[in-house]
Structures are given as structure tokens and as C-alpha cells.
Design an enzyme around this catalytic site. Structure first.
Site, PDB file in Angstrom:
ATOM      1  N   LEU A  33       0.913  -1.149   0.059  1.00  0.00           N
ATOM      2  CA  LEU A  33       0.094   0.032  -0.103  1.00  0.00           C
ATOM      3  C   LEU A  33       1.033   1.183  -0.043  1.00  0.00           C
ATOM      4  O   LEU A  33       1.903   1.274   0.604  1.00  0.00           O
ATOM      5  CB  LEU A  33      -0.969   0.000   1.134  1.00  0.00           C
ATOM      6  CG  LEU A  33      -1.924  -1.355   1.157  1.00  0.00           C
ATOM      7  CD1 LEU A  33      -2.633  -1.100   2.542  1.00  0.00           C
ATOM      8  CD2 LEU A  33      -2.619  -1.226   0.113  1.00  0.00           C
ATOM      9  N   HIS A  37      -3.586   4.208  -2.216  1.00  0.00           N
ATOM     10  CA  HIS A  37      -4.491   3.334  -1.803  1.00  0.00           C
ATOM     11  C   HIS A  37      -5.097   4.057  -0.490  1.00  0.00           C
ATOM     12  O   HIS A  37      -6.408   3.981  -0.224  1.00  0.00           O
ATOM     13  CB  HIS A  37      -3.787   2.280  -1.171  1.00  0.00           C
ATOM     14  CG  HIS A  37      -3.184   1.351  -2.261  1.00  0.00           C
ATOM     15  ND1 HIS A  37      -1.867   1.006  -2.355  1.00  0.00           N
ATOM     16  CD2 HIS A  37      -3.805   0.567  -3.218  1.00  0.00           C
ATOM     17  CE1 HIS A  37      -1.643   0.239  -3.346  1.00  0.00           C
ATOM     18  NE2 HIS A  37      -2.767  -0.132  -4.078  1.00  0.00           N
ATOM     19  N   GLN A  61      -5.364 -11.861 -12.934  1.00  0.00           N
ATOM     20  CA  GLN A  61      -5.218 -10.734 -13.526  1.00  0.00           C
ATOM     21  C   GLN A  61      -3.908 -10.558 -14.024  1.00  0.00           C
ATOM     22  O   GLN A  61      -3.412  -9.505 -14.595  1.00  0.00           O
ATOM     23  CB  GLN A  61      -5.641  -9.537 -12.822  1.00  0.00           C
ATOM     24  CG  GLN A  61      -4.831  -8.997 -11.628  1.00  0.00           C
ATOM     25  CD  GLN A  61      -5.567  -8.057 -10.779  1.00  0.00           C
ATOM     26  OE1 GLN A  61      -6.796  -8.404 -10.178  1.00  0.00           O
ATOM     27  NE2 GLN A  61      -5.216  -6.906 -10.901  1.00  0.00           N
ATOM     28  N   ASP A 150      -6.343   3.660 -12.855  1.00  0.00           N
ATOM     29  CA  ASP A 150      -6.518   2.324 -13.611  1.00  0.00           C
ATOM     30  C   ASP A 150      -7.660   2.565 -14.507  1.00  0.00           C
ATOM     31  O   ASP A 150      -8.741   2.273 -13.862  1.00  0.00           O
ATOM     32  CB  ASP A 150      -6.635   1.163 -12.665  1.00  0.00           C
ATOM     33  CG  ASP A 150      -5.152   0.825 -12.103  1.00  0.00           C
ATOM     34  OD1 ASP A 150      -4.222   0.547 -12.567  1.00  0.00           O
ATOM     35  OD2 ASP A 150      -5.231   1.244 -10.691  1.00  0.00           O
ATOM     36  N   SER A 186       2.346   0.508  -6.455  1.00  0.00           N
ATOM     37  CA  SER A 186       2.944  -0.461  -5.879  1.00  0.00           C
ATOM     38  C   SER A 186       4.338  -1.013  -6.767  1.00  0.00           C
ATOM     39  O   SER A 186       5.482  -1.205  -6.138  1.00  0.00           O
ATOM     40  CB  SER A 186       2.186  -1.671  -5.440  1.00  0.00           C
ATOM     41  OG  SER A 186       0.995  -1.431  -4.996  1.00  0.00           O
TER      42      SER A 186
HETATM   43  P1  AMP Z   1      -3.745  -2.156  -6.627  1.00  0.00           P
HETATM   44  O1  AMP Z   1      -3.329  -2.468  -5.353  1.00  0.00           O
HETATM   45  O2  AMP Z   1      -2.731  -1.507  -7.565  1.00  0.00           O
HETATM   46  O3  AMP Z   1      -4.542  -3.179  -7.297  1.00  0.00           O
HETATM   47  O4  AMP Z   1      -4.726  -0.979  -6.547  1.00  0.00           O
HETATM   48  C1  AMP Z   1      -5.873  -1.291  -5.712  1.00  0.00           C
HETATM   49  C2  AMP Z   1      -6.816   0.021  -5.951  1.00  0.00           C
HETATM   50  O5  AMP Z   1      -6.092   1.362  -5.641  1.00  0.00           O
HETATM   51  C3  AMP Z   1      -7.321   0.358  -7.288  1.00  0.00           C
HETATM   52  O6  AMP Z   1      -8.625   0.872  -7.397  1.00  0.00           O
HETATM   53  C4  AMP Z   1      -6.386   1.414  -7.808  1.00  0.00           C
HETATM   54  O7  AMP Z   1      -6.767   2.084  -8.992  1.00  0.00           O
HETATM   55  C5  AMP Z   1      -6.040   2.276  -6.611  1.00  0.00           C
HETATM   56  N1  AMP Z   1      -4.780   3.031  -6.889  1.00  0.00           N
HETATM   57  C6  AMP Z   1      -3.587   2.554  -7.087  1.00  0.00           C
HETATM   58  N2  AMP Z   1      -2.650   3.485  -7.360  1.00  0.00           N
HETATM   59  C7  AMP Z   1      -3.315   4.754  -7.293  1.00  0.00           C
HETATM   60  C8  AMP Z   1      -3.066   6.096  -7.075  1.00  0.00           C
HETATM   61  N3  AMP Z   1      -1.596   6.468  -7.429  1.00  0.00           N
HETATM   62  N4  AMP Z   1      -4.160   7.072  -7.036  1.00  0.00           N
HETATM   63  C9  AMP Z   1      -5.163   6.635  -6.920  1.00  0.00           C
HETATM   64  N5  AMP Z   1      -5.520   5.380  -6.693  1.00  0.00           N
HETATM   65  C10 AMP Z   1      -4.860   4.564  -6.915  1.00  0.00           C
END
Ligand code: AMP
Length: 285
Positions: A33, A37, A61, A150, A186
Site C-alpha cells: 500500500l 490506496h 489478472q 487504472d 506498488s
Molecule cells: P492495486 O493494489 O494496484 O490493485 O490498486 C488498488 C486500488 O487502488 C485500485 O482501485 C487502484 O486504481 C487504486 N490506486 C492505485 N494507485 C493509485 C493512485 N496512485 N492513485 C489513486 N488510486 C490508486
């Protein structure tokens, strides 16, 4: 903060909240995180009585085995951050809980799949829409929060919810950025020092593309210029650099109307060594 690992424990927890009439928001993550997040958690905390976060590295995925094997894991630190952010519960399912022996169903959106990450990462979007649908059914939140970093994923999830009549509001949260305006991810943890210096070029190029397009410059020329700058900065490969509709991802070309251009977004995916970075920027906001 409660930690639940099985559907049974989850069901029990949710039943107690529902009985008390609590409104529930969910933030789904794959862990490792960062402040992006936690920005989703903050948005969820404002709108809901209870917030649950999920951490699940969804094997379905990942189109690339190495990417899955090297995906950063830091669960203790993640739990500490979520607790500090005031999350009420974390759901940490095991792969066997999500995809038991004989699992064979995929949730696949027929639209908006054949472009951007859908085109360059076969099976990725189906993996995302499948796991998100499962988690929405298991948790049945009032609201679910997704990052606009995303953006294609966000649009596809909105479409699933609409098409399958899932009773949840999907909330899009703007992208959180590091100093230098690199989109938080991440995967940024995997960048070495030299790559970290190069990475912010993605935002700078998108920003300049936006300015030039707003000034009425030719879309095709501006995108061509952008590709050149990204590669010259030290990126190894570009998967895409395109202008697409924010509503349905239709490609915006040279001949598009001013109105279509104003409702569009720049989308980019590019590689620094073995790390693939994505970003997007709205033309009009
Ligand atoms: P992930 O853990 O990368 O699958 O992301 C989980 C959630 O966090 C998803 O809805 C992503 O779009 C969101 N997320 C990841 N990076 C960002 C960011 N830099 N700004 C806003 N939301 C993010």
C-alpha cells in the site's frame, strides 16, 4: 481493526454491521500500500459508517508470471497503515478461498476490452472484473472505491455493475502522485535510482500533450512527439500513448470534433526495464 480471512468470518462480521444499519464502503487492493490506496480509504471513510479494505494478489489478472512472482508483498506494514487510516476491517482471503478446486467462471465485459491494457495484457481485464465482481458479491457494500489511475479498469467495473444490476455505487478517485508527479504505484518500489529519475517523464509528457492539444495542435503530431520524448528519456518500450474518450474509450484521432477532444483522456503505458508503468490525464480538467 478486525482481520478476517475466510468468507465465513466475513459473513459474520458483515451481518453485525448490517443489523446495526451501518453503511459500508470497500477499498480493494493487492497490498504493497501507498498513499494512493490510503486516499481511497479516506474517501470511503467520509461517505460511509464502516470501511473494509481487501488485500488479495489476484493470480487471474497477471498475464506475466514474473510480474506475479515479483509483485511486492508487505502485509504487516499494510495492516499497520490501514489501522492508522482508521479502516474497520481487512479481508485477506487466500487464493483457495477465492478460486476453489474446479473454479471455472469468468466475468468478461465485451466492450472497451480490445484496447489499452486489454490489448497489451491478454486476460488481465477479465481477471480484474472477475475478482471485483466476486468481492462485490461477497461483501455487498453500499459503495466501492477505485482509483482513476487504472481508468480502463474503473470504466469496466462501472459497466459490470450496470449490466449485472449489482446494488453498489462505484466511486472513482483521482490519481495520487509522488513528488515529481509520478503516479503512485506498488510497482514503483521495483524502480532503481536511475529509473526513478526517468519515470516522471510520463506525467510531464502527458501534461505537455494536454497543453498542445488544447492549443489546437494536431493530435497525431503531438502523440508522435510524446513517444519520441518518452523513449529519449530512457524508457525501453511504449505499449501505448493514445487519446481516448473518457466515456467509452473510443480512439480520438486527428479528425475528431473539438467536443470529442474535450471529453478525452491521454493514456500511456511504458516500460522501464522489467517494470511497466501506466498513467492517464484528462484533457479538460
Ligand atoms: P492495486 O493494489 O494496484 O490493485 O490498486 C488498488 C486500488 O487502488 C485500485 O482501485 C487502484 O486504481 C487504486 N490506486 C492505485 N494507485 C493509485 C493512485 N496512485 N492513485 C489513486 N488510486 C490508486
Amino acid at each position: 481493526m478486525q482481520i478476517v480471512k475466510t468468507r465465513k468470518e466475513l459473513k459474520k462480521l458483515l451481518a453485525s454491521w448490517k443489523a446495526a444499519g451501518e453503511e459500508l464502503g470497500v477499498v480493494m487492493t493487492m497490498g504493497a500500500l501507498h498513499a494512493g490506496h490510503l486516499g481511497l480509504v479516506e474517501a470511503a471513510s467520509k461517505d460511509n459508517d464502516k470501511v473494509i479494505a481487501t488485500i488479495f494478489i489476484n493470480p487471474k489478472q497477471f498475464d506475466n508470471k514474473n510480474d506475479l512472482a515479483s509483485y511486492p508483498i508487505d502485509t504487516d506494514e499494510d495492516l499497520r497503515k490501514l489501522k492508522q487510516a482508521g479502516v474497520d476491517a481487512v479481508y485477506l482471503p487466500q487464493a483457495g478461498e477465492m478460486y476453489p478446486e474446479g473454479y471455472s467462471t469468468t466475468v468478461s465485459v465485451a466492450a472497451m476490452q480490445d484496447c489499452l491494457c486489454g490489448a497489451t495484457r491478454p486476460g488481465h481485464m477479465d481477471g480484474v472484473t472477475t475478482v471485483v465482481t466476486k468481492l462485490l458479491i461477497q461483501i455487498s457494500p453500499d459503495r466501492a472505491y477505485f482509483g482513476q489511475k487504472d481508468f480502463q479498469q474503473y470504466l469496466l467495473i462501472q459497466r459490470v455493475v450496470r449490466d449485472l444490476d449489482l446494488p453498489v455505487d462505484i466511486i472513482g478517485v483521482p490519481t495520487y502522485r509522488e513528488e515529481g508527479r509520478l503516479a503512485m504505484s506498488s510497482r514503483n518500489r521495483r524502480l532503481n535510482e536511475a529509473q526513478r529519475k526517468i519515470a516522471p517523464t510520463l506525467f510531464q509528457v502527458q501534461n505537455t500533450i494536454r497543453d498542445l492539444v488544447l492549443q489546437g495542435e494536431s493530435v497525431d503530431h503531438v502523440l508522435e512527439w510524446g513517444e519520441k520524448v518518452i523513449l529519449e528519456a530512457g524508457f525501453d518500450k511504449i505499449d501505448y500513448l493514445e487519446l481516448r474518450s473518457e466515456e467509452n474509450l473510443t480512439l480520438i484521432s486527428e479528425t475528431a470534433t473539438r467536443e470529442a477532444v474535450m471529453g478525452s483522456r491521454i493514456f500511456v503505458a511504458a516500460w522501464l526495464g522489467t517494470t511497466r508503468l501506466i498513467d492517464n490525464l484528462s484533457i479538460s480538467r
